[in-house]
Design a protein around this motif. Structure first.
Motif, PDB file in Angstrom:
ATOM      1  N   LEU A 177     -33.697 -24.614  11.758  1.00 38.26           N
ATOM      2  CA  LEU A 177     -32.917 -23.417  11.465  1.00 38.26           C
ATOM      3  C   LEU A 177     -32.980 -23.068   9.987  1.00 38.26           C
ATOM      4  CD1 LEU A 177     -30.887 -21.223  12.319  1.00 38.26           C
ATOM      5  CD2 LEU A 177     -29.060 -22.907  11.960  1.00 38.26           C
ATOM      6  N   LEU A 178     -32.953 -24.063   9.123  1.00 36.51           N
ATOM      7  CA  LEU A 178     -33.011 -23.804   7.687  1.00 36.51           C
ATOM      8  C   LEU A 178     -34.252 -22.987   7.326  1.00 36.51           C
ATOM      9  CD1 LEU A 178     -31.968 -27.275   6.169  1.00 36.51           C
ATOM     10  CD2 LEU A 178     -30.542 -25.251   6.480  1.00 36.51           C
ATOM     11  N   GLU A 179     -35.355 -23.305   7.962  1.00 40.10           N
ATOM     12  CA  GLU A 179     -36.604 -22.612   7.652  1.00 40.10           C
ATOM     13  C   GLU A 179     -36.674 -21.225   8.276  1.00 40.10           C
ATOM     14  OE1 GLU A 179     -38.524 -23.801   5.386  1.00 40.10           O
ATOM     15  OE2 GLU A 179     -37.130 -25.503   5.285  1.00 40.10           O
ATOM     16  N   ARG A 180     -35.800 -20.948   9.233  1.00 36.88           N
ATOM     17  CA  ARG A 180     -35.805 -19.630   9.878  1.00 36.88           C
ATOM     18  C   ARG A 180     -34.818 -18.670   9.210  1.00 36.88           C
ATOM     19  NH1 ARG A 180     -36.037 -22.759  14.808  1.00 36.88           N
ATOM     20  NH2 ARG A 180     -33.836 -22.302  15.244  1.00 36.88           N
ATOM     21  N   LEU A 181     -34.311 -19.051   8.036  1.00 34.48           N
ATOM     22  CA  LEU A 181     -33.350 -18.203   7.315  1.00 34.48           C
ATOM     23  C   LEU A 181     -33.912 -17.870   5.932  1.00 34.48           C
ATOM     24  CD1 LEU A 181     -30.100 -20.215   8.183  1.00 34.48           C
ATOM     25  CD2 LEU A 181     -30.811 -18.036   9.174  1.00 34.48           C
ATOM     26  N   PRO A 182     -35.008 -17.113   5.878  1.00 38.99           N
ATOM     27  CA  PRO A 182     -35.664 -16.867   4.586  1.00 38.99           C
ATOM     28  C   PRO A 182     -34.842 -16.041   3.610  1.00 38.99           C
ATOM     29  CG  PRO A 182     -36.610 -15.468   6.282  1.00 38.99           C
ATOM     30  CD  PRO A 182     -35.699 -16.435   6.985  1.00 38.99           C
ATOM     31  N   GLN A 183     -33.880 -15.260   4.109  1.00 39.94           N
ATOM     32  CA  GLN A 183     -33.061 -14.427   3.224  1.00 39.94           C
ATOM     33  C   GLN A 183     -31.699 -15.047   2.945  1.00 39.94           C
ATOM     34  OE1 GLN A 183     -33.091 -10.751   5.492  1.00 39.94           O
ATOM     35  NE2 GLN A 183     -34.849  -9.977   4.326  1.00 39.94           N
ATOM     36  N   THR A 184     -31.521 -16.287   3.379  1.00 35.88           N
ATOM     37  CA  THR A 184     -30.249 -16.988   3.189  1.00 35.88           C
ATOM     38  C   THR A 184     -30.505 -18.343   2.554  1.00 35.88           C
ATOM     39  OG1 THR A 184     -29.270 -15.914   5.137  1.00 35.88           O
ATOM     40  CG2 THR A 184     -28.230 -17.949   4.366  1.00 35.88           C
ATOM     41  N   THR A 196     -16.533 -15.913  -1.079  1.00 31.74           N
ATOM     42  CA  THR A 196     -17.660 -15.465  -1.897  1.00 31.74           C
ATOM     43  C   THR A 196     -17.845 -16.434  -3.053  1.00 31.74           C
ATOM     44  OG1 THR A 196     -16.293 -14.043  -3.319  1.00 31.74           O
ATOM     45  CG2 THR A 196     -17.255 -13.033  -1.333  1.00 31.74           C
ATOM     46  N   LYS A 197     -19.036 -16.415  -3.603  1.00 34.32           N
ATOM     47  CA  LYS A 197     -19.348 -17.275  -4.738  1.00 34.32           C
ATOM     48  C   LYS A 197     -20.310 -16.521  -5.636  1.00 34.32           C
ATOM     49  CE  LYS A 197     -19.853 -21.615  -3.702  1.00 34.32           C
ATOM     50  NZ  LYS A 197     -18.787 -22.396  -4.366  1.00 34.32           N
ATOM     51  N   THR A 198     -20.099 -16.608  -6.945  1.00 31.26           N
ATOM     52  CA  THR A 198     -20.967 -15.925  -7.900  1.00 31.26           C
ATOM     53  C   THR A 198     -21.737 -16.940  -8.729  1.00 31.26           C
ATOM     54  OG1 THR A 198     -19.501 -13.993  -8.038  1.00 31.26           O
ATOM     55  CG2 THR A 198     -21.062 -14.324  -9.846  1.00 31.26           C
ATOM     56  N   ASP A 212     -21.987 -14.078  -0.076  1.00 32.59           N
ATOM     57  CA  ASP A 212     -21.008 -14.508   0.917  1.00 32.59           C
ATOM     58  C   ASP A 212     -21.224 -15.990   1.177  1.00 32.59           C
ATOM     59  OD1 ASP A 212     -19.998 -11.907   1.253  1.00 32.59           O
ATOM     60  OD2 ASP A 212     -21.596 -11.427   2.669  1.00 32.59           O
ATOM     61  N   CYS A 213     -20.146 -16.732   1.274  1.00 32.42           N
ATOM     62  CA  CYS A 213     -20.219 -18.181   1.444  1.00 32.42           C
ATOM     63  C   CYS A 213     -19.634 -18.559   2.799  1.00 32.42           C
ATOM     64  CB  CYS A 213     -19.462 -18.875   0.310  1.00 32.42           C
ATOM     65  SG  CYS A 213     -19.420 -20.675   0.448  1.00 32.42           S
ATOM     66  N   ASP A 214     -20.454 -19.149   3.640  1.00 28.29           N
ATOM     67  CA  ASP A 214     -19.999 -19.622   4.947  1.00 28.29           C
ATOM     68  C   ASP A 214     -20.359 -21.089   5.086  1.00 28.29           C
ATOM     69  OD1 ASP A 214     -19.100 -17.082   6.439  1.00 28.29           O
ATOM     70  OD2 ASP A 214     -21.063 -16.519   5.655  1.00 28.29           O
ATOM     71  N   TYR A 236     -25.445 -19.189   2.009  1.00 26.57           N
ATOM     72  CA  TYR A 236     -25.194 -18.177   0.985  1.00 26.57           C
ATOM     73  C   TYR A 236     -26.066 -16.970   1.310  1.00 26.57           C
ATOM     74  CZ  TYR A 236     -23.170 -21.978  -1.831  1.00 26.57           C
ATOM     75  OH  TYR A 236     -22.408 -23.031  -2.288  1.00 26.57           O
ATOM     76  N   SER A 237     -25.430 -15.838   1.569  1.00 24.56           N
ATOM     77  CA  SER A 237     -26.171 -14.630   1.923  1.00 24.56           C
ATOM     78  C   SER A 237     -25.574 -13.428   1.211  1.00 24.56           C
ATOM     79  CB  SER A 237     -26.153 -14.413   3.443  1.00 24.56           C
ATOM     80  OG  SER A 237     -24.814 -14.264   3.897  1.00 24.56           O
ATOM     81  N   ALA A 238     -26.260 -12.288   1.300  1.00 27.12           N
ATOM     82  CA  ALA A 238     -25.782 -11.052   0.667  1.00 27.12           C
ATOM     83  C   ALA A 238     -26.018  -9.893   1.618  1.00 27.12           C
ATOM     84  CB  ALA A 238     -26.494 -10.819  -0.655  1.00 27.12           C
ATOM     85  N   PRO A 239     -25.174  -8.850   1.561  1.00 27.15           N
ATOM     86  CA  PRO A 239     -25.342  -7.692   2.444  1.00 27.15           C
ATOM     87  C   PRO A 239     -26.706  -7.044   2.249  1.00 27.15           C
ATOM     88  CG  PRO A 239     -23.198  -7.646   1.377  1.00 27.15           C
ATOM     89  CD  PRO A 239     -23.980  -8.728   0.706  1.00 27.15           C
TER      90      PRO A 239
END
Length: 283
Positions: free
Chosen positions: A109-116, A226-228, A240-242, A256-259
């Motif tokens: 799953l980690l490798e299938r989340l290229p934008q996260t 959220t985290k900056t 965004d932090c989940d 960690y993702s972004a809109p």
């Protein structure tokens, strides 16, 4: 049943309360903070002698009914009440060692989340697995020894390494508090795990801040939504932090993702292009 830890936890919860918090008159000036032991005993409908022995670590294992009464008397949160039951030995307790092996499906799953930016942490904050974007955003964990991949050590023992405390995150203070609270719960679940005991001992002896927070006996922290990050290559990124609990192995998957379309998403995309070499900008 961990009598010493149970007693210390009860004492810390009692000392944080004021008489008015539980509907009691303030009365004359008190020599010590918090409620008196006899007041807690009355509120919990148990004898003062028994409650005193609990705080002193000399009492036999309390029943679930007694623990429920004490939790109500001390105004414990649900998380604190659960922790109380674990310490008293009346809840499932992992007596072995925490797991470090990550499920193959999670690794995929980690490798299938290229934008996260995604990574997995153990019960003691060891980074066990990560994708390239997490390495670019935070640190190239692959270049570190296993010992140096621990975020608790990073937070308390090497906070200004390379001049970038905690990867430039905005919530460094809150994260340190979260680390302490989480490790206290971890110790209750794994009281005989050498890795848990060693890490906590190292942090207590090496960081006065950790030791101060540890002695508060807090075990519940607020969720971070959220985290900056202040990244030297792409500037400020707010994500965004989940954190998803992997309950079967007592691990956490952090995302960690972004809109889509936001400037922060564009910054993450640029980090994706730079790859793990982006971590070198922190040198």
């Amino acid at each position: 049943m961990d009598r010493a830890e149970l007693g210390a936890f009860l004492r810390s919860r009692r000392e944080r309360l004021r008489p008015q918090d539980v509907g009691l008159p303030t009365g004359p000036r008190r020599r010590t903070p918090g409620l008196r032991r006899e007041e807690v005993a009355v509120l919990a409908h148990i004898s003062t002698e028994y409650y005193v022995r609990l705080e002193q670590g000399r009492a036999p294992r309390p029943s679930s009914e007694v623990l429920a009464g004490i939790a109500g008397a001390l105004r414990l949160t649900d998380a604190e009440s659960d922790h109380l039951h674990v310490l008293a030995g009346s809840a499932p307790n992992r007596t072995g060692r925490h797991r470090r092996d990550v499920r193959p499906s999670i690794l995929a799953l980690l490798e299938r989340l290229p934008q996260t930016a995604a990574f997995v942490t153990s019960a003691i904050f060891d980074v066990l697995a990560w994708n390239d974007l997490a390495a670019a955003l935070m640190e190239d964990f692959g270049r570190l020894d296993e010992r140096d991949r621990n975020l608790a050590r990073r937070a308390f023992l090497t906070p200004t390494r390379d001049g970038h405390p905690l990867y430039g995150v905005s919530d460094a203070t809150e994260f340190r508090q979260h680390v302490v609270m989480t490790l206290r719960s971890t110790l209750a679940r794994y009281p005989s795990d050498p890795a848990v005991i060693e890490l906590i001992g190292e942090l207590r002896s090496g960081s006065t801040e950790f030791d101060r927070l540890w002695q508060r006996h807090d075990i519940q922290s607020a969720s971070v939504l959220t985290k900056t990050f202040e990244h030297p290559a792409v500037g400020r990124i707010t994500v965004d932090c989940d954190s998803l609990a992997l309950t079967d192995r007592d691990q956490n998957l952090v995302l960690y993702s972004a809109p889509p379309g936001s400037r922060d998403a564009e910054a993450l995309a640029l980090l994706n292009v730079l790859g793990v070499d982006a971590a070198d900008y922190r040198q």
